[in-house]
Each structure stands twice: as structure tokens, then as C-alpha cells.
Design a protein around this motif. Structure first.
Motif, mmCIF file in Angstrom:
data_model
loop_
_atom_site.group_PDB
_atom_site.id
_atom_site.type_symbol
_atom_site.label_atom_id
_atom_site.label_comp_id
_atom_site.label_asym_id
_atom_site.label_seq_id
_atom_site.Cartn_x
_atom_site.Cartn_y
_atom_site.Cartn_z
ATOM 1 N N ALA A 1 0.827 -1.210 0.000
ATOM 2 C CA ALA A 1 0.000 0.000 0.000
ATOM 3 C C ALA A 1 0.862 1.261 0.000
ATOM 4 C CB ALA A 1 -0.933 -0.008 1.213
ATOM 5 N N TRP A 2 1.960 1.237 0.775
ATOM 6 C CA TRP A 2 2.840 2.392 0.851
ATOM 7 C C TRP A 2 3.488 2.687 -0.504
ATOM 8 C CZ3 TRP A 2 3.814 6.628 3.261
ATOM 9 C CH2 TRP A 2 5.054 7.246 3.173
ATOM 10 N N HIS A 3 3.979 1.661 -1.171
ATOM 11 C CA HIS A 3 4.602 1.870 -2.469
ATOM 12 C C HIS A 3 3.578 2.281 -3.527
ATOM 13 C CE1 HIS A 3 8.898 0.675 -2.123
ATOM 14 N NE2 HIS A 3 8.466 0.113 -1.008
ATOM 15 N N SER A 4 2.385 1.758 -3.434
ATOM 16 C CA SER A 4 1.323 2.170 -4.365
ATOM 17 C C SER A 4 0.964 3.627 -4.156
ATOM 18 C CB SER A 4 0.085 1.284 -4.178
ATOM 19 O OG SER A 4 0.377 -0.063 -4.448
ATOM 20 N N TRP A 5 0.909 4.040 -2.897
ATOM 21 C CA TRP A 5 0.605 5.436 -2.587
ATOM 22 C C TRP A 5 1.697 6.363 -3.128
ATOM 23 C CZ3 TRP A 5 -2.626 9.124 -1.251
ATOM 24 C CH2 TRP A 5 -2.120 10.327 -0.745
ATOM 25 N N LEU A 6 2.968 6.008 -2.902
ATOM 26 C CA LEU A 6 4.067 6.840 -3.387
ATOM 27 C C LEU A 6 4.032 6.965 -4.911
ATOM 28 C CD1 LEU A 6 7.193 5.871 -1.232
ATOM 29 C CD2 LEU A 6 5.824 7.959 -1.133
ATOM 30 N N ARG A 7 3.791 5.855 -5.575
ATOM 31 C CA ARG A 7 3.727 5.908 -7.040
ATOM 32 C C ARG A 7 2.577 6.801 -7.490
ATOM 33 N NH1 ARG A 7 5.403 3.111 -11.552
ATOM 34 N NH2 ARG A 7 3.903 2.995 -13.262
#
Length: 421
Positions: free
Chosen positions: A33-39
Motif C-alpha cells: 500500500a505504501w509503495h502504491s501510494w508513493l507511485r
């Protein structure tokens, strides 16, 4: 070994891992979720940027060392602001700003372009005018828009590549200082000057009608992106790598003598001493993370494969056997015909390269890491000092007399103060 025993052990292992799912699954979920949010936030920020393309032209009688361009590049593009807080980086999705320095040949006519965010226009113009008062700068349409974005028509053929170093980043390439251009060129005879860019300009100017060659140098301020030995978090810049490399060279030059008491003496060769001196000078300069790519395009019936050889050779004059050099990577081609019998994989690679060039995408999504043509393309930035960058991209003086190199025929001067109105 009994297959039933192996199978039973494997089932037990799976059962054990699944029993720990309440522990590891939330961690994995948070990570994804964190990496999806950053992207998402970074792509949103990148898509909100407004860009402009500047063309720079100079008169023939400009006598400037590449050092003038080095000063302009540092003052205009060595910008690291805007991402200093967690709110800016992780909530607003801001990234380090990047810029694209481009040398382009269209039908054999050579142009210098700089693609920048629109809000940097006045800063960039002022820094170029400060070093080149006679320059002519104007906003132009993007030349890449003249080629079909899909590259699916049979009207054009294309070949492209990106470049990487032959050695670690801390080793410098041959620069304008090594070619003796660190002095004011007005004090030198043009016939005696050797500008390493001349070979590139001459080759680009040799292309014929219906042929194009695009060179793109994408830059941003150098960041601490190298891992720190023994640490899981945090990073270091290239100065830390340089110190390690110098220590390796020094260690190779140590001579150990004696049986009971070991004595070491430093015995560096002339080449090793020169390498250490070059690295020390290199890391004192401001640094840029850099991506370099080049594309050769031509109308279908005018595509000349020999120009691929010329493209790959454009950087040979910067290579050094004892220091650093360039070599190609991420080619839009395969080594053997059976790797792509239908041609579909090669077409996918060409489309990815074309889109990455058109978007000037290298450090960030969507083209910093991409799958295309069955390959996983990972773009790893190079580190160039300001001296190296100015060597690769500067406005050549009278050393380059290529007829197709666009220049202003006369320089602009101010009118006399006593001119009657």
C-alpha cells in the motif's frame, strides 16, 4: 529419499507459513500500500508539471571555454529544493526536479535544445545570457511530436540505446580540461584547439534528408542514493565511494617487507598517482545524477545501419583506458534472430524507448523501471561532475565549422548612447 517424506515436509512448511499469516500479511499489505501510494502521488505531481522547450543559438564569433557552460549549468540546474520535508516527499509526491539537455540533428541540421519546467524559464535564460550575452533563446515546439508516437507506421525506422560507464562512477571521463579548453579560447588559435564535441557535431551534420538523430542528457542534482555498508537505512553520496576507491588503489600500491616486523611502504605508479589526482579533482565539483540516451530515426527507405555505428562512436573521444568511458545498454535490439522471430519484442522495445525519450523520463515513473519486449528495463543513473557535464554539452566556438550547425550570422550589440531619436 522417500518422495512422500519430501511432500509431507513441504506441506508442513506451507502450513507453518500460513499459520503465521496474521503476523506477516499485514506487514506485506502495508508495504504494498505504501509503495502504491508513493507511485500515485508522484505520478500525480509529475503529470501536473508544465514544460517548455528552449532552442539556443549562438553567433559564429563567440570565444568561450566550456567552463562558461559549466558555470551556467551549475547555477541553473544544480537545484535540490522542494523535497526537504516528509510532507513534500510523501504526501505531495514532490521529486527532485530534472532537466533535459538535447543535441538534435534533423535532416543534417544540428540544434541545441533545453527542456525545462516552465517556472525555471527565467532562471535558465538569465544564466545562459550571463555567460553568452549574444545568445538567442526562443521557445519552440517539441520536435518529437513530428514523429508518430505509436511508431506503428511503416514510414519510419528507429534504433536507440542508452549509455552506462565502463567503470564505477567515481572514475572521471576525459574532460575539456584534459583537452586544454579550460583556458579562454580567445588566446588560442582555432586550428590548434581540440574540442571533443566537434566529432559529434560533424557526424550529426553528415546525416541526410529524411534522417534524424536525437541525443538526450537528463540531469538532476546528485542525491545520497548509494547504500551505506553495514546499514539498512540511509544512503551516501559518491564522495564516500570515491574515498573507498582511492583506498583500494593505495592498498594495491603498498609493498610489504620483513619477516618479524612487517613494514609497508607506498609505491604507487605514475598511472595510479594520476588516477587518484583525477578522482580528487572530480569529486570536488558539483555532481549531477544523469541519464543519457540516443535515438536514430529515418524514413523507411533512408534508414542507414552504418549510422548506428556512428551513434555508438559519438562518445569514444571521452573514453580513457585508465579512467572511465561509456558503453551502450538497453539497446532496442537482440543479439540473435531467434530471440525475436516475429519482430514484436523489438517493436515493444523501440516503443518504450521512444516514449521514454518523448516524456524525458528516466529517474521517476513511468519509465525508471519498465517491462518491454520480454526485458525488465531498469534505468540506473550515472554520476557526472559539472566539468564532465559541460564537456558533453556546451556550445562549440569556431572550432566547429559544420555548415549545418545553426548559428546566428551576426552578434547583437547595443545602440550608441548618442543616437538621435
Amino acid at each position: 529419499m522417500d518422495p512422500s517424506f519430501v511432500g509431507g515436509t513441504f506441506v508442513q512448511l506451507l502450513f507453518f507459513i500460513s499459520s503465521l499469516a496474521p503476523i506477516w500479511f499485514p506487514i506485506v499489505l502495508v508495504f504494498v500500500a505504501w509503495h502504491s501510494w508513493l507511485r500515485y502521488v508522484r505520478l500525480s505531481f509529475i503529470s501536473s508539471l508544465k514544460w517548455t522547450l528552449l532552442e539556443i543559438r549562438l553567433p559564429r564569433d563567440v570565444f568561450k571555454s566550456p567552463q562558461a557552460m559549466e558555470i551556467a549549468l551549475v547555477n541553473a540546474f544544480h537545484q535540490g529544493g522542494g523535497v526537504g520535508t516528509w510532507y513534500a516527499k510523501y504526501y505531495l509526491g514532490k521529486v527532485l526536479m530534472w532537466f533535459s539537455l538535447e543535441i538534435v540533428s534533423i535532416d543534417g541540421n544540428v540544434f541545441f535544445f533545453i527542456r525545462i519546467p516552465l517556472n525555471f524559464k527565467s532562471l535558465v535564460e538569465s544564466q545562459i545570457y550571463a555567460q553568452y550575452p549574444q545568445a538567442e533563446i526562443k521557445i519552440v515546439e517539441d520536435y518529437t511530436d513530428r514523429i508518430p508516437h505509436e511508431m506503428k507506421t511503416n514510414a519510419w525506422s528507429m534504433w536507440g540505446t542508452e549509455f552506462e560507464f565502463t567503470k564505477p562512477d567515481v572514475y572521471p571521463i576525459k574532460t575539456y580540461v584534459d583537452y586544454g579548453l579550460d583556458k579562454s579560447t580567445s588566446s588560442l588559435d582555432p586550428e590548434q584547439q581540440i574540442d571533443p564535441m566537434t566529432q559529434m557535431i560533424e557526424f550529426m551534420g553528415s546525416l541526410g534528408k529524411g534522417e534524424q538523430l536525437w541525443l538526450q542528457i537528463i540531469i538532476q542534482v546528485h542525491s545520497k542514493r548509494f547504500s551505506e555498508p553495514g546499514k539498512m537505512f540511509g544512503g551516501r553520496n559518491w564522495q564516500g565511494l570515491a574515498k573507498e576507491e582511492v583506498q583500494k588503489i593505495v592498498k594495491d600500491g603498498l609493498l610489504t617487507t620483513g619477516d618479524e616486523k612487517i613494514k609497508s611502504t607506498l609505491n604507487l605508479t605514475k598511472t595510479q598517482q594520476d588516477v587518484i589526482t583525477a578522482i580528487d579533482r572530480h569529486i570536488e565539483k558539483p555532481a549531477f545524477d544523469t541519464g543519457i540516451r540516443a535515438i536514430y530515426l529515418a524514413e523507411k527507405d533512408k534508414f542507414n545501419p552504418i549510422n548506428i555505428v556512428g551513434l555508438l562512436g559519438m562518445f569514444k573521444q571521452y573514453n580513457s583506458n585508465t579512467l572511465n568511458g561509456f558503453k551502450p545498454r538497453n539497446l532496442t535490439d537482440f543479439d540473435y534472430p531467434w530471440q525475436d522471430r516475429s519482430g514484436a519484442r523489438k517493436a515493444a522495445l523501440k516503443l518504450e524507448m521512444f516514449e521514454a525519450y518523448r516524456l524525458r523520463s528516466y529517474f521517476n515513473a513511468p519509465h525508471n523501471s519498465k517491462k518491454a519486449g520480454g526485458k525488465h528495463i531498469i534505468r540506473k543513473p550515472l554520476v557526472l561532475s559539472s566539468e564532465e557535464l559541460a564537456t558533453l554539452f556546451h556550445f562549440p566556438g569556431r572550432v566547429s565549422e559544420t555548415p549545418s550547425f545553426g548559428r546566428i550570422e551576426s552578434k547583437k550589440i547595443e545602440p550608441p548612447q548618442n543616437l538621435p531619436l
